[in-house]
Motif scaffolding. Structure first.
Motif, PDB file in Angstrom:
ATOM      1  N   CYS A  95      24.447  32.675  -3.893  1.00  0.00           N
ATOM      2  CA  CYS A  95      25.553  31.770  -4.253  1.00  0.00           C
ATOM      3  C   CYS A  95      25.525  30.477  -3.430  1.00  0.00           C
ATOM      4  CB  CYS A  95      26.903  32.473  -4.120  1.00  0.00           C
ATOM      5  SG  CYS A  95      27.550  32.535  -2.425  1.00  0.00           S
ATOM      6  N   GLY A  96      25.002  30.564  -2.195  1.00  0.00           N
ATOM      7  CA  GLY A  96      24.903  29.366  -1.369  1.00  0.00           C
ATOM      8  C   GLY A  96      26.175  29.003  -0.626  1.00  0.00           C
ATOM      9  N   THR A  97      27.268  29.687  -0.914  1.00  0.00           N
ATOM     10  CA  THR A  97      28.532  29.262  -0.292  1.00  0.00           C
ATOM     11  C   THR A  97      29.283  30.385   0.434  1.00  0.00           C
ATOM     12  OG1 THR A  97      29.662  29.633  -2.387  1.00  0.00           O
ATOM     13  CG2 THR A  97      28.946  27.383  -1.939  1.00  0.00           C
ATOM     14  N   CYS A  98      28.905  31.636   0.255  1.00  0.00           N
ATOM     15  CA  CYS A  98      29.658  32.727   0.901  1.00  0.00           C
ATOM     16  C   CYS A  98      29.345  32.757   2.402  1.00  0.00           C
ATOM     17  CB  CYS A  98      29.317  34.067   0.250  1.00  0.00           C
ATOM     18  SG  CYS A  98      27.644  34.656   0.616  1.00  0.00           S
ATOM     19  N   CYS A 101      25.604  33.493   3.048  1.00  0.00           N
ATOM     20  CA  CYS A 101      24.749  32.340   2.738  1.00  0.00           C
ATOM     21  C   CYS A 101      24.921  31.243   3.779  1.00  0.00           C
ATOM     22  CB  CYS A 101      25.083  31.792   1.349  1.00  0.00           C
ATOM     23  SG  CYS A 101      24.425  32.808   0.013  1.00  0.00           S
ATOM     24  N   CYS A 109      23.798  38.095   0.486  1.00  0.00           N
ATOM     25  CA  CYS A 109      24.769  37.532  -0.451  1.00  0.00           C
ATOM     26  C   CYS A 109      25.148  38.566  -1.513  1.00  0.00           C
ATOM     27  CB  CYS A 109      24.172  36.288  -1.130  1.00  0.00           C
ATOM     28  SG  CYS A 109      25.254  35.568  -2.379  1.00  0.00           S
TER      29      CYS A 109
HETATM   30 ZN    ZN Z   1      26.240  33.968  -1.029  1.00  0.00          ZN
END
Ligand code: ZN
Ligand code: NAD
Ligand code: ZN
Length: 343
Positions: A95-98, A101, A109
């Motif tokens: 996701c790149g944002t959790c 991540c 993730c």
């Molecule tokens: Zn993530």
């Protein structure tokens, strides 16, 4: 409609169906890749058998060690071009944002997509990759030889880092299959002293060729005591074996204060002696593939010639025979599916 050949899992435990499929279209942020090579990982066998607690949903195309050439790019892709050589990976996207991540643990993730498991993989003539996560293949690489690095290589490289074993210290590589034979090489390249354990003498011979100093056959027996006597136990153990018994044995192989990292994923459990773990102050941890940065580093070892997968080329049509050989421990190193015409 453009079509391709692909090996499809239609139901668990049955042969894969090598059949015609529609060539997918890259969506925003994605690229279409024409395959040259794909390694066959034991995870593909777990996927086809549906023997893990979290199962994929048939029909799907396995494969997460694919290497090929970008043939088409979707909207918004700015750092890939048609003609680039890229791969797919188990960590197909995240996701790149959790929290995971954001803190350099994208491999944890909860919204990750897994190549050849939750999205179609590299057991076909074409595959889709996420441009932000597709590994870039270093210039000058042999696409068939480097394919196993995309899962086996990065997984054991990360796993070895997680053991905390330092140069000059001992590590056991338990299981010398696709993962393990590359683990022996990374460990040597990282300055570790290597003991290899497997249940087959030919696998142990392969480990020796790749630099293992001592080897033990664990068929029907536990070599832990011998390892204690030989080197006083090891600082780390990396378990890549596909039988639960190897996981329990790792505890007995370790010296006080040692770290055991589990990479292998056989379904099942093992008995863990609480007293021994506490008094020896052991760390036991799992490790799943590697981040994009681990991948860059793992590929760089190959590019510099410090690791070199042992592999055999096969055709996509042979995929069921290959999985059968894998199940029976008959593969030396890795099998790599060859999609080129001349093979
Ligand atoms: Zn993530
Ligand atoms: P493989 O079939 O190529 O090799 C498995 C090896 O284990 C063989 O050499 C076999 O002889 C050996 N073995 C079997 N029983 C043993 C025992 N009791 N003691 C010691 N060795 C034993 O499989 P692979 O592709 O190397 O994958 C290994 C495992 O790792 C699979 O379960 C796979 O799903 C898992 N895996 C995990 C990750 C991760 O990120 N954690 C990544 C890739 C694969
Ligand atoms: Zn894999």
């Amino acid at each position: 409609m453009k079509s391709m050949r692909a090996a499809v899992v239609e139901s668990f435990g049955a042969d894969l169906n090598v059949t015609d499929r529609r060539v997918p279209t890259p969506e925003r942020g994605q690229a279409l890749v024409k395959l040259i090579a794909s390694g066959v990982c034991h995870t593909d066998l777990h996927a086809a058998q549906g023997d893990w607690p979290v199962r994929p949903t048939p029909p799907f195309v396995p494969g997460h060690e694919g290497v090929g050439i970008v043939e088409e790019i979707g909207e918004g892709v700015e750092d890939l071009e048609v003609g680039d050589m890229v791969g797919n990976a188990w960590l197909w996207s995240a996701c790149g944002t959790c929290q995971h991540c954001r803190t350099g643990w994208e491999t944890l993730c909860e919204s990750q997509v897994n190549g050849g498991y939750s999205t179609d993989g590299s057991f076909g003539e074409y595959m889709i990759v996420d441009a932000a996560y597709a590994p870039r293949i270093p210039e000058g690489s042999d696409p068939h030889e480097i394919a196993p690095v995309l899962c086996a290589g990065v997984t054991v490289y990360k796993g070895l880092k997680m053991t905390g074993v330092r140069p000059g210290q001992w590590v056991v590589i338990s299981g010398v299959g696709g993962l393990g034979h590359i683990a022996v090489q990374y460990a040597v390249a990282m300055g570790m002293r290597v003991i290899a354990v497997d249940v087959a003498d030919d696998k142990l011979a392969l480990a020796e060729r790749h630099g293992a100093e001592l080897t033990y056959n664990a068929m029907g027996r536990d070599p832990a005591q011998e390892i204690q006597e030989a080197v006083g136990g090891t600082h780390g153990v990396l378990v890549t074996a596909v039988h639960p018994s190897a996981f329990g044995q790792a505890i007995g192989m370790t010296r006080r204060g040692g770290t055991i990292v589990f990479n292998g994923l056989p379904p099942g459990d093992f008995p863990a002696p609480i007293f021994e773990i506490v008094l020896k102050g052991l760390t036991i941890r799992g490790s799943i593939v590697g981040t994009r940065q681990d991948m860059v580093e793992a590929l760089d070892f190959y590019a510099r010639g410090t690791i070199r997968p042992t592999f055999t080329r096969r055709r996509l049509d042979d995929v069921n025979a290959v999985l059968d050989e894998m199940e029976h421990g008959k593969i030396e190193g890795r099998v790599v599916i060859d999609y080129t015409e001349e093979a």
